[in-house]
Design an enzyme around this catalytic site. Sequence first.
Site, PDB file in Angstrom:
ATOM      1  N   CYS A  62       0.840  -1.203   0.000  1.00 56.24           N
ATOM      2  CA  CYS A  62       0.000   0.000   0.000  1.00 56.24           C
ATOM      3  C   CYS A  62       0.876   1.255   0.000  1.00 56.24           C
ATOM      4  O   CYS A  62       1.514   1.559  -0.986  1.00 56.24           O
ATOM      5  CB  CYS A  62      -0.966  -0.045   1.183  1.00 56.24           C
ATOM      6  SG  CYS A  62      -2.264   1.198   1.092  1.00 56.24           S
TER       7      CYS A  62
ATOM      8  N   HIS B 216      -3.517  -5.751   1.114  1.00 58.34           N
ATOM      9  CA  HIS B 216      -2.850  -5.949   2.408  1.00 58.34           C
ATOM     10  C   HIS B 216      -2.821  -7.408   2.852  1.00 58.34           C
ATOM     11  O   HIS B 216      -3.697  -7.834   3.613  1.00 58.34           O
ATOM     12  CB  HIS B 216      -3.570  -5.128   3.482  1.00 58.34           C
ATOM     13  CG  HIS B 216      -3.365  -3.663   3.358  1.00 58.34           C
ATOM     14  ND1 HIS B 216      -2.385  -2.984   4.057  1.00 58.34           N
ATOM     15  CD2 HIS B 216      -3.987  -2.731   2.598  1.00 58.34           C
ATOM     16  CE1 HIS B 216      -2.434  -1.695   3.741  1.00 58.34           C
ATOM     17  NE2 HIS B 216      -3.393  -1.512   2.857  1.00 58.34           N
TER      18      HIS B 216
ATOM     19  N   GLU C  78      -0.988  -8.651   5.072  1.00 55.55           N
ATOM     20  CA  GLU C  78      -0.737  -8.744   6.523  1.00 55.55           C
ATOM     21  C   GLU C  78      -2.026  -8.693   7.337  1.00 55.55           C
ATOM     22  O   GLU C  78      -2.000  -8.935   8.545  1.00 55.55           O
ATOM     23  CB  GLU C  78       0.243  -7.647   6.967  1.00 55.55           C
ATOM     24  CG  GLU C  78      -0.358  -6.254   7.179  1.00 55.55           C
ATOM     25  CD  GLU C  78      -0.596  -5.484   5.884  1.00 55.55           C
ATOM     26  OE1 GLU C  78      -0.655  -6.108   4.802  1.00 55.55           O
ATOM     27  OE2 GLU C  78      -0.751  -4.244   5.954  1.00 55.55           O
TER      28      GLU C  78
END
Lengths: 82, 230
Positions: free
Chosen positions: B85, B194, B196
């Site tokens: 990002c 994302h 994560e």
Amino acid sequence: MGRVVVEVMLKPEILDPQGQAVLNALPRLGFDGFSLVRQGKRFELSVDGEVTDEVLARVREAAATLLSNPVIEDVVAVERVG
Amino acid sequence: MRIGVVTFPGSLDDRDAARAVRLAGAEAVSLWHGDADLHGVDAVVLPGGFSYGDYLRCGAIARFAPVMGPLVDAANGGLPVLGICNGFQVLCESHLLPGALVRNDHRTFVCRDQPLSIERTDTPWTSAYAPGERVVVPLKNGEGGFVADERTLDELEGEGRVVARYVGKNPNGSYRAIAGISNAAGNVVGLMPHPEHAIEPLFGPDPRSGTGGLDGLRFFTSVVEGLVSA
């Protein structure tokens, strides 16, 4: 004290959603007849003393490396004011 | 195995990235933007967020942070680097990756569970995926539209450097639905979604979708396994 103005615009081929939003809002306030709005950035850099050609050259370099991203933007003006 | 996670002023997802690193079996090392030292880490994650308030352009100020000096050198020398990002935006502004990220074409912030296809699997960050594998991870951005000129896009496609592509509706106007790319060597990867945020059961995208919500974890296990076997 001297000042240099730098103007940066998105390249014509890059979509400008902010400009489009402004364009769409204009007729709502009665401002008809505009076919395109492109929104850019204006920077004012002040220096102590005069804006010499050397200062101008450094501003041009800063405009090309930091103030604009050449992938998506063009520096359209670097001008001495005042 | 030590993986660094950089914190800039305005980084948001550094803790989540560090947690993903730990769950993948490595030690997470916090790297500070003002410290021009990578502390001998084996790989680096540039996390998501709004470094320097997105002032000037997303990632434009972070590029000049002291930590970026050694990072750019190490990345050019082959260190695995993943930018997520805002981290992707920083990598583009640093010229480690081509192109740029611009405001979403629909002008609104997007936050959704995003299907992706993983297209390049010979990078240190994607080796645990199967080519063409479909995964679902969160996507959340205001300026996530990937743009580059036609020649660069053709080059990326021709060299197989499109790492991930959006599946279904294009969520932000990215050219050719590109969600992630790599440098020519493959060690530097930028990704707008994302991974994560999809590393633990119940916290990732809805497990009822059949994906289990863990689709992002392998970005991190990929690099750990690669470094262990190296």
